[in-house]
Each structure stands twice: as structure tokens, then as C-alpha cells.
Design a protein around this motif. Structure first.
Motif, PDB file in Angstrom:
ATOM      1  N   GLU A 461      21.699  35.612  29.446  1.00 30.22           N
ATOM      2  CA  GLU A 461      22.496  34.996  30.508  1.00 30.22           C
ATOM      3  C   GLU A 461      21.669  34.028  31.352  1.00 30.22           C
ATOM      4  O   GLU A 461      22.127  32.927  31.688  1.00 30.22           O
ATOM      5  CB  GLU A 461      23.103  36.084  31.402  1.00 30.22           C
ATOM      6  N   THR A 462      20.461  34.404  31.716  1.00 22.86           N
ATOM      7  CA  THR A 462      19.611  33.540  32.530  1.00 22.86           C
ATOM      8  C   THR A 462      19.260  32.260  31.787  1.00 22.86           C
ATOM      9  O   THR A 462      19.295  31.150  32.354  1.00 22.86           O
ATOM     10  CB  THR A 462      18.321  34.283  32.933  1.00 22.86           C
ATOM     11  N   TYR A 463      18.949  32.404  30.507  1.00 18.06           N
ATOM     12  CA  TYR A 463      18.623  31.241  29.687  1.00 18.06           C
ATOM     13  C   TYR A 463      19.826  30.302  29.593  1.00 18.06           C
ATOM     14  O   TYR A 463      19.703  29.076  29.728  1.00 18.06           O
ATOM     15  CB  TYR A 463      18.196  31.689  28.292  1.00 18.06           C
ATOM     16  N   LEU A 464      21.026  30.867  29.396  1.00 14.78           N
ATOM     17  CA  LEU A 464      22.241  30.062  29.303  1.00 14.78           C
ATOM     18  C   LEU A 464      22.505  29.327  30.609  1.00 14.78           C
ATOM     19  O   LEU A 464      22.910  28.154  30.604  1.00 14.78           O
ATOM     20  CB  LEU A 464      23.440  30.943  28.947  1.00 14.78           C
ATOM     21  N   SER A 465      22.279  29.978  31.734  1.00 14.96           N
ATOM     22  CA  SER A 465      22.511  29.355  33.037  1.00 14.96           C
ATOM     23  C   SER A 465      21.674  28.086  33.195  1.00 14.96           C
ATOM     24  O   SER A 465      22.193  27.022  33.582  1.00 14.96           O
ATOM     25  CB  SER A 465      22.184  30.337  34.161  1.00 14.96           C
ATOM     26  N   GLY A 466      20.398  28.177  32.874  1.00 13.59           N
ATOM     27  CA  GLY A 466      19.518  27.014  32.980  1.00 13.59           C
ATOM     28  C   GLY A 466      19.871  25.935  31.976  1.00 13.59           C
ATOM     29  O   GLY A 466      19.859  24.740  32.289  1.00 13.59           O
ATOM     30  N   LEU A 467      20.181  26.356  30.750  1.00 15.82           N
ATOM     31  CA  LEU A 467      20.528  25.410  29.684  1.00 15.82           C
ATOM     32  C   LEU A 467      21.797  24.645  30.027  1.00 15.82           C
ATOM     33  O   LEU A 467      21.884  23.425  29.845  1.00 15.82           O
ATOM     34  CB  LEU A 467      20.704  26.180  28.373  1.00 15.82           C
ATOM     35  N   PHE A 468      22.776  25.361  30.556  1.00 10.96           N
ATOM     36  CA  PHE A 468      24.062  24.742  30.876  1.00 10.96           C
ATOM     37  C   PHE A 468      23.894  23.735  32.028  1.00 10.96           C
ATOM     38  O   PHE A 468      24.428  22.626  31.974  1.00 10.96           O
ATOM     39  CB  PHE A 468      25.079  25.815  31.267  1.00 10.96           C
ATOM     40  N   LYS A 469      23.155  24.108  33.059  1.00 12.02           N
ATOM     41  CA  LYS A 469      22.959  23.226  34.202  1.00 12.02           C
ATOM     42  C   LYS A 469      22.221  21.962  33.791  1.00 12.02           C
ATOM     43  O   LYS A 469      22.544  20.848  34.253  1.00 12.02           O
ATOM     44  CB  LYS A 469      22.195  23.952  35.305  1.00 12.02           C
TER      45      LYS A 469
END
Length: 537
Positions: A461-469
Motif C-alpha cells: 500500500e505504501t509503495y502504491l501511494s508513492g507510485l500513484f502520486k
């Protein structure tokens, strides 16, 4: 050219007014005359409404004031000019209160009449332009609603569901309450247009026109039944589908048969092309919609040009199906690239032994291909070559000689889908985040969270948050809010749906919270924005 009705009890006055100017040169045509208010009202009811009414005030039987008052009730859009003498001042005040456009003093002066008609011409043209735009806006709004309805139905047929309760809430918001009913009986029918060899030669643009005419004929015929929803899939322009909904069992069989017969007759008669049709089996409850579609496509795949629907087995949609748990396991195995688990599940779903009839085997094969397509849409970016290949495989199934051959073909298709998943999942992150953005764009009206997306696409989830932003230029929550607000604004401007329904359609279960978010985003509440944007004050 604008039309006029002339009303005066003196024929000499009417003839004098007609002789004053060249009416056609002024852009007008006198289409009717009356000598009193009663005769004028009768003509207004029996004939097309003129653009302009020129009426005297003092007349026998029904005077001009009574006529104006009656017109205000029955045809308020009609513009009225009154003919007045100098002694009619009190009458004129009443006429103005009733909303007449202007007046002319008797005897009518040519210059005053010409100037008044020129001024009214501009107003009439503005009114016509507004009427045309209103009609276009109304048509566009209707088309937008139909498009949203069709998109949702295709999502239910072809994609994974996030939540049954959320789906039903969205169906109600899109005026598809019949499909959200607990005991709904649903059945699909499909028709394919096949153009005979040499019918169009090499004129590809004529094929586009033929496809357009095909869709229009199908929709026009479907309108004869309130239970029928026509559906178009732009990926396959030569096909039209029909979802038939009933609250009770039985009648949809007759509706489907009558619909298909009329479609085949009309398309052959008007377009001179051949058709292949399919009618699926009825299913009970929205949860079985995929089965209804699969049985329809099975019937279509076994049909032939000019003939009736292909082979059907009553109850196929009920007797054979994939359980939700089996679907979930197969999707997870494909997305995890676990070939061994995928092959094992396919063998369990499609046992090749004698206890499984060929009809049941083929039906379940269609359901598996539908599942493959769902995963492909989730991970495939840009060109949809894999989805087109999966579609064509539906037709080639009927040419298979054994269950073992079909199973091998499905294993090969599973490998192609897994390869697409692998390319997207294990890219540098860009392809994966684009796939996620595409998924969010298609499903923002449902309750989405980073946690659920991370689980769905097998990410931290943390990785996805940064990737998406990094890819979207904003946080995930801001991105979803923007999508919802953009869509809400478009629906509010269309002015066809209730604000509470719009809140549901863009993903808010609470209309008050939707209003709060909207006001914070646009600076005005949804109601205030609609009033201002549409000039409803």
C-alpha cells in the motif's frame, strides 16, 4: 419565414394590413385569419401554431383581451401584438399585464409595422435557436443517461464486482431499478449483422453507414418493449445485444422470440444483409447476469446466417455456473502467474469425462473466456489485441473436435493472459500504475481505497501511494475526488437526474456529504450551481 394569424372583425382592416407591406420580403407569411376571438381559438387548436398573432381588442363574441388571456393559458409561447385605438388605453394596460409583445395604433402606419416586424424577427430567431439548443441538450442528456446505463450493464457482465449492495445502489441511481430487484428474471439476446460478399465492394465508408443504420433499426425495434434494454459494444460494431428483464418468469421467452423475429425481418428487408442471432437462457437475480450473457453467446456461436438461434438447453444458466469462490481462485492464480494452479482449476471446472455433456462443457468454457477477458481488461493497456483474440476464440470453439482440444486451447489462452499480466506487473512501475489509473477511472463511483487497490493489484500500500502520486501528480484521494467532481458537474449541467441520484452515481452514499465536498471544490452547493448554470431562478 415566420407565420402570422391576423384577427380583426373588420375585413377592410385585415385587407389594409395585408396590403401595407411585402410580407414575404419582411420574412413573414400570413397563414390564417379570424374575425373574432372564438374563431381564432378554434384555428389555433386545429392548425399549426403561428409564430405571431396580431389581434384587434374590440371584437364581438370574444374580444381581444379574452383571446389574449386564453392564449396565455393554452399557448404561452405565442407572441401577440394588439391593434389599438387611442381610446383603448385601459384595455392596453390590461393587455400589457397579460404579456403582449407590443401594440400598433390604428390606422396602422407602414413604417411602424416594418420596424416592429424587424425587431420581432430577431426575437423569433433567438427563440428558435434556443428551442433547437434545448432539444439538442435534451437529446444529449438522454443519450448520456443511456450511455451510463449501458456502461454499467457491461461492467456487470464483463468485470469483477466490488460490492453487490453498491452495484444495486448504482443501478437505482441510473434508473435501472428493475435490474436491481431481488427476484429479477433476466435473459440476453444478440444479433450479428453479416454483410454478404460483394455487397459493399471496397467502399469502407459505406460499411460505417450500414453499421449505423443497423444500430438504429435495432434500437427502434427494441423501443416497442419496455422490458428490453438495447446494448451496444463499440469493440464489436456489427453486434447488438438486448437485455430482457421481467419480474416474473415466463414472458421473457415470448418477448425474446418476437424481438429476434422482428429484428431479422427488418434488417433483411431494409438493409439487405444476413443476420446470426442468439437467445440465452433466463437467470434469476442479478448475480447470474454473467451466466445469462454466456448462454446467449453460446447460442449465437452455434447459429448460422438467416437461421434462428443456435442450440439451447433449458436451464443452462442455472444448472452450470462458476461459483464466486471458483472465480476468485482462478483470477488470483492468473494474476499470481501460477500456471500450475490455473491448469488444475481449469481441469476442475471443465472435467473432460462422460458425465459432463458437451453443451455444459461449452457453456462453462464461455464463462471462463469471459473471466479471461475481465483480467485482460484489467491489465492490458493501449491496443486491445488480446481481448479481440479472446472474442474470436468464442467462434472457433464450435469447430473443436473434443473436450481435450478445448481444454488445451483454454490453457493457451490462460498463458497469453498471464503474459499480459506479467508485462504490466513487472514493468518499471509505469505500466502498472497506468493500469491502476485506468481501473480507478472506470470504477471511481464505487468505494475505492488504496488498501483495496493494493490488494487487487498485488502491491504494498505504501509503495502504491508513492507510485500513484508520482504518476498522477496528486494523491490518490485527490485524484478520486477530482474524477467524482468532474462527473458530478457534467451530470448537474445535464439537469436530468436528481441531485441525490447524482451523489450516488459519483460515489457518495450521503447526499449531504456530497454537497459539502462539491461546495468545497467549486465554491457553491450542487443546487446553487444548477440554478446558476441553467438560469433556473
Amino acid at each position: 419565414m415566420y407565420t402570422i394569424m391576423l384577427v380583426d372583425d373588420e375585413i377592410g382592416v385585415r385587407n389594409s394590413i395585408k396590403a401595407k407591406i411585402d410580407w414575404e420580403a419582411a420574412g413573414y407569411r400570413i397563414i390564417s385569419e379570424a374575425e373574432n376571438g372564438l374563431e381564432a381559438l378554434r384555428l389555433l387548436q386545429e392548425q399549426p401554431l403561428p409564430d405571431l398573432l396580431i389581434s384587434d381588442i374590440r371584437m364581438p363574441q370574444m374580444d381581444g383581451l379574452a383571446l389574449i388571456e386564453a392564449c396565455k393559458e393554452s399557448c404561452p409561447e405565442l407572441k401577440i401584438i394588439v391593434l389599438s385605438g387611442y381610446s383603448d388605453f385601459e384595455y392596453m394596460k390590461t393587455a400589457i399585464r397579460y404579456g403582449v409583445k407590443d401594440y400598433l395604433l390604428k390606422p396602422v402606419v407602414r413604417g411602424e409595422l416594418t420596424a416592429l416586424l424587424a425587431r420581432l424577427s430577431k426575437e423569433l430567431e433567438e427563440d428558435r435557436a434556443k428551442t433547437r439548443q434545448d432539444r439538442l441538450d435534451q437529446l444529449q442528456s438522454s443519450k448520456q443517461l443511456v450511455t451510463l446505463q449501458e456502461q454499467l450493464i457491461w461492467q456487470l457482465v464483463k468485470d469483477e464486482w466490488l460490492s453487490l449492495s453498491a452495484v444495486k445502489e448504482r443501478l437505482r441511481g441510473l434508473q435501472l431499478s428493475a435490474l436491481a430487484a431481488d427476484e429479477v428474471h433476466a435473459r440476453f439476446a444478440a444479433i450479428e449483422m453479416r454483410i454478404p460478399r460483394g455487397r459493399l465492394d471496397d467502399w469502407s465508408e459505406r460499411k460505417d453507414l450500414l453499421v449505423l443504420a443497423f444500430g438504429m433499426v435495432c434500437r427502434e425495434i427494441a423501443e416497442q418493449w419496455t422490458e428490453v434494454i438495447p446494448l451496444y459494444d463499440f469493440h464489436y460494431p456489427s453486434m447488438m445485444y438486448f437485455l430482457i428483464l421481467r419480474e416474473k418468469d415466463g414472458a421473457e421467452e415470448e418477448i425474446a422470440a418476437a424481438l429476434v423475429r422482428q429484428l431479422q425481418h427488418s434488417i433483411h428487408h431494409y438493409l439487405r444483409v444476413e443476420t446470426v442471432v442468439g437467445i440465452g437462457e433466463p437467470v434469476y437475480g442479478i448475480e447470474r447476469l454473467k451466466d445469462a450473457y454466456a448462454s446467449c453467446m453460446l447460442s449465437w456461436s452455434q447459429g448460422s446466417a438467416g437461421a434462428g438461434p443456435g442450440e439451447r438447453k433449458p436451464g443452462a444458466g442455472q444448472e452450470f455456473t462458476l461459483t464466486t469462490e471458483t472465480e476468485r481462485k482462478l483470477i488470483l492464480s492468473i494474476e499470481s502467474l501460477d500456471k500450475k494452479a490455473v491448469y488444475k482449476l481449469l481441469q476442475d471446472i471443465l472435467p473432460a469425462g462422460p458425465d459432463t455433456t458437451m453443451f455444459a462443457f461449452t457453456f462453462l468454457t464461455f464463462r471462463v473466456i469471459l473471466l479471461f477477458s475481465s483480467v485482460a481488461r484489467k491489465f492490458e493497456l493501449g491496443d486491445s489485441a488480446l481481448q479481440r483474440h479472446l472474442w474470436s476464440c468464442q467462434m472457433s470453439l464450435r469447430d473443436s473436435h473434443s473436450k481435450e482440444q478445448v481444454l488445451r486451447q483454454l490453457e493457451e489462452l490462460a498463458e497469453l493472459v498471464m503474459e499480459e499480466v506479467r508485462k504490466t506487473r513487472f514493468s518499471n512501475g509505469q505500466q502498472l500504475v497506468e493500469a491502476i489509473r485506468k481501473y480507478v477511472d472506470d470504477n471511481f463511483s464505487y468505494e475505492l481505497s488504496l488498501a483495496s487497490l493494493a490488494d487487487m493489484f498485488h502491491l504494498n500500500e505504501t509503495y502504491l501511494s508513492g507510485l500513484f502520486k508520482q504518476a498522477a501528480g496528486m494523491t490518490f484521494s485527490d485524484y478520486v475526488t477530482k474524477l467524482r467532481m468532474d462527473k458530478a458537474l457534467a451530470l448537474i449541467k445535464e439537469n436530468q437526474l436528481k441531485l441525490t441520484d447524482i451523489a450516488t452515481l459519483v460515489g457518495y452514499s450521503s447526499s449531504s456529504y456530497f454537497s459539502t465536498v462539491f461546495k468545497k471544490y467549486y465554491g457553491a452547493s450542487p443546487k446553487e450551481y444548477r440554478v446558476e448554470a441553467l438560469g433556473l431562478r
